[in-house]
Scaffold this active site. Structure first.
Site, short mmCIF file in Angstrom:
data_model
loop_
_atom_site.label_atom_id
_atom_site.label_comp_id
_atom_site.label_asym_id
_atom_site.label_seq_id
_atom_site.Cartn_x
_atom_site.Cartn_y
_atom_site.Cartn_z
N SER C 24 -3.48 -9.04 -4.17
CA SER C 24 -3.29 -8.07 -3.10
C SER C 24 -4.00 -6.76 -3.40
O SER C 24 -3.94 -6.25 -4.52
CB SER C 24 -1.79 -7.80 -2.93
OG SER C 24 -1.60 -6.78 -1.98
N ASN C 130 5.81 -6.86 -2.40
CA ASN C 130 5.49 -5.82 -3.37
C ASN C 130 6.70 -4.92 -3.47
O ASN C 130 6.96 -4.13 -2.56
CB ASN C 130 4.25 -5.05 -2.90
CG ASN C 130 3.97 -3.85 -3.78
OD1 ASN C 130 4.62 -3.63 -4.81
ND2 ASN C 130 2.97 -3.07 -3.41
N CYS C 133 7.43 -0.24 -4.71
CA CYS C 133 7.50 1.00 -3.94
C CYS C 133 8.81 1.72 -4.23
O CYS C 133 9.82 1.11 -4.53
CB CYS C 133 7.47 0.69 -2.45
SG CYS C 133 6.04 -0.25 -1.99
N ASN C 195 2.26 -6.36 -11.36
CA ASN C 195 1.61 -5.30 -10.61
C ASN C 195 0.97 -4.35 -11.64
O ASN C 195 1.00 -4.61 -12.83
CB ASN C 195 2.64 -4.57 -9.76
CG ASN C 195 2.04 -4.08 -8.44
OD1 ASN C 195 0.94 -3.54 -8.46
ND2 ASN C 195 2.72 -4.27 -7.35
N GLY C 247 -5.71 -8.42 -15.08
CA GLY C 247 -6.92 -8.43 -15.90
C GLY C 247 -7.63 -9.76 -15.97
O GLY C 247 -8.46 -9.98 -16.85
C1 LIG Z 1 -7.35 -0.98 -5.67
C2 LIG Z 1 -6.10 -1.78 -5.84
C3 LIG Z 1 -5.20 -1.89 -4.79
C4 LIG Z 1 -4.03 -2.61 -4.92
N1 LIG Z 1 -3.18 -2.73 -3.87
C5 LIG Z 1 -2.05 -3.50 -4.00
C6 LIG Z 1 -1.17 -3.71 -2.89
O1 LIG Z 1 -1.41 -3.22 -1.78
N2 LIG Z 1 -0.05 -4.45 -3.06
C7 LIG Z 1 0.24 -5.03 -4.28
O2 LIG Z 1 1.27 -5.71 -4.40
N3 LIG Z 1 -0.58 -4.88 -5.33
C8 LIG Z 1 -1.71 -4.13 -5.20
N4 LIG Z 1 -2.57 -3.99 -6.29
C9 LIG Z 1 -2.21 -4.64 -7.55
C10 LIG Z 1 -2.99 -5.96 -7.76
O3 LIG Z 1 -2.66 -6.90 -6.79
C11 LIG Z 1 -2.69 -6.54 -9.15
O4 LIG Z 1 -1.32 -6.82 -9.26
C12 LIG Z 1 -3.08 -5.60 -10.26
O5 LIG Z 1 -4.28 -4.93 -9.96
C13 LIG Z 1 -3.24 -6.31 -11.61
O6 LIG Z 1 -4.24 -7.28 -11.54
P1 LIG Z 1 -5.78 -7.05 -11.99
O7 LIG Z 1 -5.72 -6.44 -13.36
O8 LIG Z 1 -6.40 -8.39 -11.96
O9 LIG Z 1 -6.36 -6.11 -10.99
C14 LIG Z 1 -3.74 -3.24 -6.15
C15 LIG Z 1 -4.64 -3.13 -7.21
C16 LIG Z 1 -5.81 -2.41 -7.07
C17 LIG Z 1 -6.74 -2.31 -8.24
#
Ligand SMILES: Cc1cc2nc3c(=O)[nH]c(=O)nc-3n(C[C@H](O)[C@H](O)[C@H](O)COP(=O)(O)O)c2cc1C
Ligand SMILES: Cc1cc2nc3c(=O)[nH]c(=O)nc-3n(C[C@H](O)[C@H](O)[C@H](O)COP(=O)(O)OP(=O)(O)OC[C@H]3O[C@@H](n4cnc5c(N)ncnc54)[C@H](O)[C@@H]3O)c2cc1C
Ligand SMILES: Cc1cc2nc3c(=O)[nH]c(=O)nc-3n(C[C@H](O)[C@H](O)[C@H](O)COP(=O)(O)OP(=O)(O)OC[C@H]3O[C@@H](n4cnc5c(N)ncnc54)[C@H](O)[C@@H]3O)c2cc1C
Ligand SMILES: Cc1cc2nc3c(=O)[nH]c(=O)nc-3n(C[C@H](O)[C@H](O)[C@H](O)COP(=O)(O)O)c2cc1C
Ligand code: FES
Ligand code: FES
Lengths: 310, 309, 310, 309
Positions: C24, C130, C133, C195, C247
């Site tokens: 997301s 999510n 919040c 998250n 990651g």
């Molecule tokens: C720019 C950005 C926006 C994100 N927006 C949301 C969101 O709207 N809702 C949510 O549950 N997680 C959101 N996340 C969290 C990601 O879904 C994920 O859980 C988190 O980035 C860890 O994974 P990654 O290290 O692969 O990015 C966001 C992450 C990033 C980087």
């Protein structure tokens, strides 16, 4: 090169010639580090964690590199408080730097016992309590994870010594400010933060955890943003001085922590890959103060500019 | 008295490429009676090879503006200068050293495995390398005097044995190398060893049989030990753990003194992280304590090591 | 190239052609991503967080790169649940992939409201909640930080839909296993974790936080070890399936999470710097199964080898 | 119908250097009516310069095996291939493009500031670069027909204007460039602009007065606007935010249509992160909503932007 008074700072009643210390577990007992840098130019040394009795430590593998950081599960191997004051302290004292043994135990009594032994040592300027150990008497949860237990061990150690006590907080908690407040109320003279974040790595070929201990502590630049946030939050929650730790490798890194609210910093993992890191930061902080026309680095502590009030 | 030297480096606090750093010595200090330096070395040559088994190797030649005594078995911690990833330097055994009028030339052999050695493989002539060394202890050649020396190398472990072979030769010790690898291309430095010791004193073993006998290097070693008289030779070995363990067992049976050069994941290489634990026999109840490969070793006497079951 | 059945996996009653989803907030509403990868080859899409009403989001700067990761404070900008089902869903449905809207609110009622709107949308396979919040009605602490509140919102949403509900956990807690158990008891069909970790970055020249929002969420390879540890811990605490996040950029990363206990994974930040990352992981997982002689990736879920029992 | 192409890449799952990846196209897709590609380009040339003010620049020339139409104002996301740090690609405006029989040659100009541009500065001929592009919208030259065009560049912002200048010239639009920088060496591409537009149509301004007038580039721009008649020219500008804001104010006063090319920290460059927010006027109560620089821009009409006080 001598450090100007511009970098002098007092934390927990201890006067440091500059705000750059080496972090516990990343400079041995200080002496090993002295083979690569001039300890006389360092603010202070936090020793490898010391317990009342020597500890063997974990089986290898103990370290794994990750992206931007590393996991360690050394298992708190140490020579014990007695051997430290007998074999290491006399030589370490010859350097013009502050000596802060890092102390741990698995019960409150073990903390007291270790501190009592260290009280015999001359030239110790204060203690740092590593409270990230499991409290075996209280179900094995980490002291650092519970405000009540963190306060309990702080208070007990404060009663056992007249030397300043700095308590080292863990980032692995929901509300680090709450723990900080509890520890402050219990009498801590300063807080250092953060210890490592709990992490894990698996070898996908063997399907085994890479660390013999399964999980380990994540350190290095990867955790810096988390650590800066912790310092920022805690600075708003307590009045006692803070020492920032977590991924500090450059002058900018140190400045981030100071501006977020830390009176001093500790350099950890960076010393492994850049033994001169702490020295470079001492020079760099002085250059920054000069360039910015600051009389004292104190003016920078917590000087983050916010548009809104929090 | 300790000697201390601190050379000017660019003060951080700017966003400028670290590549603009002056190169040269960052610090040198006496460690015990030996000089240890933290320096920036310059790449003279970085030759990559691939073997028939698909393994890849690099031979890295560096020049430093400082002279420092390197003893056989010692190692350096290396990393391309100004690289952010990986963070940690990698331990590499000194393969060869040459004193120059204006400094020192050092060579390393590495097998390209993971991120650290990949980053080394990208180095090109003129590039800068962070080098901390020499680190660790050295082989003890005393017990080899008046006896014969058998060197046992597994793969890239041969690098740690070349300077030892040179020393043994110059001390007049009859020296033989047993070297094993996956294929003929997996015997790093073998030609140079043949030059030094004579081809008759270099016994190869390869898994695919493309050079020397087919199989593990410990086979010809064992055959050789069986074929000789009582007062056994001294064995110096460097290679993967299973090979070292086997060598230790063989040596124990033939009552031969053995020195093993160990590897271990290392964060610092100079004793401050306690990451490089190795179990050392001790008369405590558990029978062992943990020593540090980087400062207590990397060379250990076989009989001092506590092998886990 | 079609993916063999070897990668097929069921999570929360939803059948995925492979265990690779996009996370997301890192793939827009799926359609933007479709301009760079073939969604028909993807396990599923978790949309940008959707609320009952559209949200403006935070002022810039919203993103800062850190070592091995990045901080974001987008402020949950989104077009709102209604616009999603009307403008995006009809086009997204044409792809052969699972569609999982990510839903959030600042009160339990807001979650319900968003879900009720989404119930009108055809082709939605399940929801991801999510819960990171702040709960404005309960003092502004994050739902995800408190077992009770996490359970409350889970139960309420479960009662509002018959579609599967996956609850997304935060790593910023002392005991993630406790939160996981509470959410499981409240009826969650699956858990996704983790998250982002709360972090901060300061510009030392201006002394201002780099993010307009002051703090932000740390993501990317830097947090992977923490995320793997969370999956490992939660896998030992609950029976419902887990989806690993944090990651993940390569096949090895995905495998680490699966071996630690995740039935599927989500690729987040990696898609920003390597849009093909998810596709490469799909191929890589298939190649791994082939090489290891596995009939199904299912056999790998939680297959970490431990010498000792925990 | 969308065109889709997916080229074989090395399957991960090995520890091998990503540098062994086949280079070439990873994916190409139609984005709206235009082709967007995710490709690996090869460095032909990477020329570094330092100006008298101490700023450093690089001119990077890449070759790609694929042809794709690039429009003025568009940008690419770039990163040295197989670099772990920094993670994110950096947005770079296309400076020049040249169609080749077997592909495309593209050029970028970058100022070396932080980690991303430092990593670009280390590229050498033959190195591989991850390139995603072309991204973003393009300048609208329609309103310039039959009028005159004033291009305003601040520092490295000039890169984004060169292809526009070429287009305007070929459309017969009278075109003048105002270019500003810290010193004579901080006017990237100025000589090429003079070649294209004629020296008389290139007005320089430098802070230290080493080329053109002394001071900000907005001064000569303002003077020029004052000196001309009512039906004003159209302005296209690219540079640092404060310059753009000033240009917008000047233009507003002289009732001139203005297109500004914005910058913003970008994580993805293709619309999925929503990191590149820019306030756009809207008739909602707050007066603005956030648009995306990468997909709604990078070129915006000045009157659409909501400037924070
Ligand atoms: C720019 C950005 C926006 C994100 N927006 C949301 C969101 O709207 N809702 C949510 O549950 N997680 C959101 N996340 C969290 C990601 O879904 C994920 O859980 C988190 O980035 C860890 O994974 P990654 O290290 O692969 O990015 C966001 C992450 C990033 C980087
Ligand atoms: C004293 C000493 C001397 C050394 N001398 C040399 C030398 O001369 N030439 C040389 O090529 N290497 C030498 N090494 C090993 C070298 O330091 C690195 O550990 C090795 O090259 C792997 O690093 P990497 O960055 O390629 O792999 P990493 O990215 O660190 O790891 C890649 C993979 O290899 C595994 N791995 C890493 N290290 C080891 C290990 N030691 N044993 C088994 N698996 C491992 C990891 O788990 C991972 O799966 C020496 C090590 C020591 C301690
Ligand atoms: C559409 C677009 C086109 C661009 N075209 C070009 C181009 O042709 N040539 C070129 O040199 N650059 C261009 N940029 C800017 C470029 O993408 C990078 O943001 C810039 O080069 C800084 O990257 P870095 O890695 O050097 O610095 P970083 O390491 O990312 O940051 C270094 C320092 O600079 C600050 N910083 C980063 N980005 C900005 C910014 N945009 N404005 C102000 N401060 C910043 C950071 O806060 C940090 O303090 C463009 C940006 C966009 C969005
Ligand atoms: C190898 C290693 C050993 C450590 N040992 C201790 C210790 O004994 N006691 C302690 O309080 N912290 C210990 N730490 C934590 C560090 O002091 C520091 O808090 C942490 O590593 C974060 O800082 P860094 O990112 O700069 O390394 C250790 C860290 C490492 C990497
Ligand atoms: S590698 Fe750090 S103590 Fe040996
Ligand atoms: S940079 Fe990611 S949406 Fe614009």
């Amino acid at each position: 090169m001598t450090d100007g008074a511009v970098l002098h700072i007092e934390v927990a009643g201890i006067g440091f010639q500059n705000p750059v210390l080496t972090a516990s577990g990343t400079c041995g007992y200080g002496l090993d580090m002295a083979e690569l840098i001039d300890l006389n130019r360092l603010g202070g040394v936090c020793t490898k964690g010391l317990s009342a009795r020597p500890m063997r430590g974990n089986a290898p593998w103990r370290i794994v590199e990750t992206h931007g950081g590393m996991l360690n599960a050394i298992g708190l191997q140490n020579i014990g408080a007695r051997a430290f004051i007998e074999d290491k302290l006399p030589r370490l004292r010859r350097y013009n730097t502050r000596i802060i043994p890092n102390v741990f135990g698995y019960t409150v009594d073990e903390y007291i016992e270790a501190v009592r032994i260290l009280e015999d040592g001359d030239g110790i300027h204060g203690y740092e309590l590593n409270i990230s150990c499991p409290n075996v008497k209280a179900g094995g949860e980490s002291f650092a994870n519970d405000a009540h237990q963190a306060a309990e061990v702080t208070e007990a150690v404060k009663n056992a010594t007249r030397r300043p006590v700095m308590v080292k907080l863990s980032p692995n908690v929901t509300d680090i400010a709450a723990i900080a407040r509890a520890v402050e109320s219990a009498g801590a003279d300063a807080l250092s933060l953060v210890n490592t974040a709990v992490g894990m790595s698996i070898d996908v070929e063997t399907r085994r955890p890479r660390l013999a201990n399964i999980t380990g502590g994540l350190s290095g630049p990867a955790i810096k943003p988390i650590a800066v946030r912790c310092v920022f939050q805690v600075a708003r929650a307590v009045k006692i001085p803070l020492v920032g730790i977590g991924g500090i490798a450059t002058t900018e890194d140190a400045l981030e922590f100071i501006i977020a609210g830390a009176s001093a910093v500790q350099v950890g993992t960076a010393s492994f890959y850049d033994p001169q890191a702490a020295m470079k930061i001492v020079d760099g902080l002085e250059a920054y103060c000069l360039r910015k026309g600051l009389d004292s680095i104190r003016d920078l502590v917590g000087a983050v500019r916010l548009d809104q009030d929090l | 008295m300790r000697r201390f030297n601190f050379r000017a480096y660019r003060v951080p606090g700017t966003n400028f490429p670290a590549a603009e750093l002056d190169y040269g010595l960052l610090a040198d200090r006496l460690r015990g009676d030996r000089l240890l330096i933290d320096a920036i070395a310059i790449v003279e040559r970085n030759q990559l090879n691939q073997s028939a088994s698909g393994r890849r190797y690099g031979e890295l030649r560096l020049k430093m503006t400082n002279r420092v005594e390197v003893r056989p078995g010692q190692f350096a911690m290396l990393k391309p200068h100004a690289d952010f990833e990986p963070l940690l330097r990698r331990a590499m055994a000194y393969y060869r050293c040459e004193d120059l009028a204006d400094g020192l030339r050092v060579e390393f052999i590495y097998q390209i495995l993971g991120r650290g050695t990949q980053s080394l493989s990208r180095l090109r002539p003129g590039d800068m390398v962070d080098l901390l060394g020499p680190l660790g202890n050295t082989y003890d050649t005393q017990p080899a005097r008046g006896r014969r020396a058998l060197l046992v190398a597994g793969g890239v472990g041969s690098a740690a044995l070349y300077m030892l072979a040179e020393n043994l030769r110059s001390e007049g010790v009859e020296t033989r190398l047993f070297i094993g690898g996956a294929s003929a291309g997996d015997l790093p430095g073998v030609d140079r060893f043949e030059e030094l010791l004579g081809a008759e004193n270099v016994i190869c073993a390869t898994i695919d049989g493309t050079r020397g006998t087919e199989g593990f290097v410990t086979e010809p070693l064992q055959d050789h030990l069986r074929s000789i008289e009582a007062r056994g030779p001294i064995i110096y070995a460097c290679g993967p753990d299973p090979m070292l363990h086997r060598v230790a067992q063989i040596a124990e049976k033939s009552e031969t003194t053995t020195q093993l050069s160990l590897e271990s994941p290392m964060a610092c290489g100079f004793g401050i992280c306690v990451g490089c634990a190795v179990a050392i026999k001790s008369d405590c109840p558990e029978g062992f304590v943990y020593g540090k490969v980087c400062t207590d070793g990397p060379v250990f006497r076989s009989e001092d090591l506590y092998w886990a079951e």
